[in-house]
Write an enzyme that holds these catalytic residues in place. Structure first.
Site, PDB file in Angstrom:
ATOM      1  N   GLY A  48      -0.824   0.948   6.429  1.00  0.00           N
ATOM      2  CA  GLY A  48      -0.487  -0.039   6.237  1.00  0.00           C
ATOM      3  C   GLY A  48       1.197  -0.014   6.099  1.00  0.00           C
ATOM      4  O   GLY A  48       2.164  -0.640   5.731  1.00  0.00           O
ATOM      5  N   GLU A 102       5.201   5.923   2.282  1.00  0.00           N
ATOM      6  CA  GLU A 102       3.571   4.691   2.113  1.00  0.00           C
ATOM      7  C   GLU A 102       3.808   2.894   1.939  1.00  0.00           C
ATOM      8  O   GLU A 102       5.094   2.901   1.306  1.00  0.00           O
ATOM      9  CB  GLU A 102       3.375   5.252   0.531  1.00  0.00           C
ATOM     10  CG  GLU A 102       1.961   6.487   0.711  1.00  0.00           C
ATOM     11  CD  GLU A 102       0.387   5.205   0.584  1.00  0.00           C
ATOM     12  OE1 GLU A 102       0.913   4.091   2.016  1.00  0.00           O
ATOM     13  OE2 GLU A 102      -0.779   5.770   0.665  1.00  0.00           O
ATOM     14  N   ASP A 106      -1.582   2.969  -6.038  1.00  0.00           N
ATOM     15  CA  ASP A 106      -2.273   2.207  -6.384  1.00  0.00           C
ATOM     16  C   ASP A 106      -2.719   3.681  -7.646  1.00  0.00           C
ATOM     17  O   ASP A 106      -1.654   3.568  -8.849  1.00  0.00           O
ATOM     18  CB  ASP A 106      -3.244   1.675  -5.485  1.00  0.00           C
ATOM     19  CG  ASP A 106      -4.644   0.641  -6.529  1.00  0.00           C
ATOM     20  OD1 ASP A 106      -4.273  -0.179  -7.325  1.00  0.00           O
ATOM     21  OD2 ASP A 106      -5.939   0.806  -6.210  1.00  0.00           O
ATOM     22  N   LYS A 134       2.320  -0.148  -8.732  1.00  0.00           N
ATOM     23  CA  LYS A 134       1.585  -0.293  -9.592  1.00  0.00           C
ATOM     24  C   LYS A 134       1.634   0.414 -10.792  1.00  0.00           C
ATOM     25  O   LYS A 134       0.008   1.217 -10.800  1.00  0.00           O
ATOM     26  CB  LYS A 134      -0.109  -0.960  -9.520  1.00  0.00           C
ATOM     27  CG  LYS A 134       0.117  -1.491  -7.820  1.00  0.00           C
ATOM     28  CD  LYS A 134      -1.740  -2.331  -8.008  1.00  0.00           C
ATOM     29  CE  LYS A 134      -1.890  -3.042  -6.835  1.00  0.00           C
ATOM     30  NZ  LYS A 134      -3.130  -3.685  -6.419  1.00  0.00           N
ATOM     31  N   ASP A 162      -3.021  -4.808   3.834  1.00  0.00           N
ATOM     32  CA  ASP A 162      -4.289  -6.247   4.228  1.00  0.00           C
ATOM     33  C   ASP A 162      -5.226  -6.181   3.366  1.00  0.00           C
ATOM     34  O   ASP A 162      -5.334  -5.489   2.280  1.00  0.00           O
ATOM     35  CB  ASP A 162      -4.825  -5.454   4.961  1.00  0.00           C
ATOM     36  CG  ASP A 162      -5.742  -4.180   5.294  1.00  0.00           C
ATOM     37  OD1 ASP A 162      -5.281  -2.727   4.022  1.00  0.00           O
ATOM     38  OD2 ASP A 162      -6.961  -3.610   5.222  1.00  0.00           O
ATOM     39  N   ARG A 168      -1.729  -8.148   7.972  1.00  0.00           N
ATOM     40  CA  ARG A 168      -0.679  -7.455   8.254  1.00  0.00           C
ATOM     41  C   ARG A 168       0.556  -7.751   8.476  1.00  0.00           C
ATOM     42  O   ARG A 168       1.818  -6.991   9.076  1.00  0.00           O
ATOM     43  CB  ARG A 168      -1.298  -6.246   8.150  1.00  0.00           C
ATOM     44  CG  ARG A 168      -2.191  -5.176   7.969  1.00  0.00           C
ATOM     45  CD  ARG A 168      -2.365  -3.897   8.833  1.00  0.00           C
ATOM     46  NE  ARG A 168      -3.468  -3.112   7.902  1.00  0.00           N
ATOM     47  CZ  ARG A 168      -3.524  -1.733   7.634  1.00  0.00           C
ATOM     48  NH1 ARG A 168      -3.073  -2.157   6.576  1.00  0.00           N
ATOM     49  NH2 ARG A 168      -5.022  -1.687   7.290  1.00  0.00           N
TER      50      ARG A 168
HETATM   51  P1  IMP Z   1      -5.253   4.928  -4.506  1.00  0.00           P
HETATM   52  O1  IMP Z   1      -5.492   5.940  -3.113  1.00  0.00           O
HETATM   53  O2  IMP Z   1      -5.433   4.214  -5.150  1.00  0.00           O
HETATM   54  O3  IMP Z   1      -3.131   4.795  -5.016  1.00  0.00           O
HETATM   55  O4  IMP Z   1      -4.352   3.520  -2.618  1.00  0.00           O
HETATM   56  C1  IMP Z   1      -4.157   4.160  -2.212  1.00  0.00           C
HETATM   57  C2  IMP Z   1      -4.438   2.904  -1.079  1.00  0.00           C
HETATM   58  O5  IMP Z   1      -5.253   1.265  -1.106  1.00  0.00           O
HETATM   59  C3  IMP Z   1      -2.882   2.227  -0.530  1.00  0.00           C
HETATM   60  O6  IMP Z   1      -1.863   3.017   0.820  1.00  0.00           O
HETATM   61  C4  IMP Z   1      -3.305   0.915   0.397  1.00  0.00           C
HETATM   62  O7  IMP Z   1      -4.138   0.863   2.037  1.00  0.00           O
HETATM   63  C5  IMP Z   1      -4.551   0.145  -0.600  1.00  0.00           C
HETATM   64  N1  IMP Z   1      -3.804   0.035  -1.351  1.00  0.00           N
HETATM   65  C6  IMP Z   1      -4.326   0.028  -2.959  1.00  0.00           C
HETATM   66  N2  IMP Z   1      -3.536  -1.517  -3.630  1.00  0.00           N
HETATM   67  C7  IMP Z   1      -3.942  -1.902  -2.356  1.00  0.00           C
HETATM   68  C8  IMP Z   1      -3.553  -3.748  -2.022  1.00  0.00           C
HETATM   69  O8  IMP Z   1      -2.885  -4.794  -3.052  1.00  0.00           O
HETATM   70  N3  IMP Z   1      -3.212  -4.470  -1.724  1.00  0.00           N
HETATM   71  C9  IMP Z   1      -3.504  -3.480  -0.633  1.00  0.00           C
HETATM   72  N4  IMP Z   1      -3.864  -2.312   0.289  1.00  0.00           N
HETATM   73  C10 IMP Z   1      -4.014  -1.460  -1.021  1.00  0.00           C
HETATM   74 MG    MG Z   2      -2.352   2.878   2.635  1.00  0.00          MG
END
Ligand code: IMP
Ligand code: MG
Length: 178
Positions: A48, A102, A106, A134, A162, A168
């Site tokens: 990403g 990054e 999220d 977020k 994506d 992307r």
């Molecule tokens: P986390 O481990 O929950 O912080 O998520 C990390 C990964 O989830 C990010 O690096 C993204 O690849 C994917 N991700 C989280 N939220 C989104 C979104 O709104 N759109 C697309 N990919 C997301």
């Molecule tokens: Mg990512």
């Protein structure tokens, strides 16, 4: 185009390419100041972050290096909480100033895992630069020093991000219409 469709979902434009470029420049300027004379190693998290990493690095005027790591955690629009390392580091980061780059923090679970893995190798410092944060979704205490945009809890695509592998390539960022 202000509305797009990817598979079953419709998305509206949310952050334009111009806004992204301005934001990336602002964060790059902060990094230029903070890391002057320190030769940081940027660590782009694939897939990403590839666009953000490229634009960020183009705006850095300090000496710096780049490498990439790859993890996977997402399926569809919700996190699985199950983070796997797919590609790791080949160079030593001992004593280095690391900036993790990054696309989005999220829940923070992916970032926590990356921090755990990197800390073992005793870098001098680790900071996080994320295109998107977020804040309402964070499940673990992860400090994002450089975030370009803080957004509400909505799924977004574009500029590297994506939905099921698609979107992307979009230069703007779009948010899902519920
Ligand atoms: P986390 O481990 O929950 O912080 O998520 C990390 C990964 O989830 C990010 O690096 C993204 O690849 C994917 N991700 C989280 N939220 C989104 C979104 O709104 N759109 C697309 N990919 C997301
Ligand atoms: Mg990512």
């Amino acid at each position: 185009m202000s509305t797009i469709k990817i598979n079953d979902k419709v998305f509206n434009i949310s952050i334009t390419h111009e806004m992204i470029q301005e934001g990336v420049k602002r964060v790059a300027d902060e990094i230029n100041k903070d890391y002057k004379g320190r030769k940081p190693l940027l660590l782009g998290v694939l897939n990403g972050s590839f666009m953000f990493t490229a634009d960020l690095m183009k705006n850095l005027d300090i000496e710096c290096e780049i490498s990439f790591v790859k993890f996977s955690s997402y399926e569809g629009t919700d996190t699985t909480g199950n983070v796997r390392q797919l590609i790791g580091l080949t160079e030593s980061i001992k004593g280095r100033d690391i900036i993790i780059v990054e696309d989005i923090v999220d829940t923070g679970l992916t970032m926590q895992k990356i921090l755990d893995i990197l800390t073992v190798d005793e870098p001098q410092s680790i900071a996080i630069a994320s295109l998107i944060l977020k804040p309402a979704r964070l499940k673990v205490p992860v400090y994002v020093k450089y975030s370009v945009f803080n957004i509400p809890d909505r799924f977004i695509v574009g500029y590297g991000l994506d939905y099921d592998g698609l979107g992307r390539n979009l230069p703007n960022i779009y948010e899902v219409v519920e």
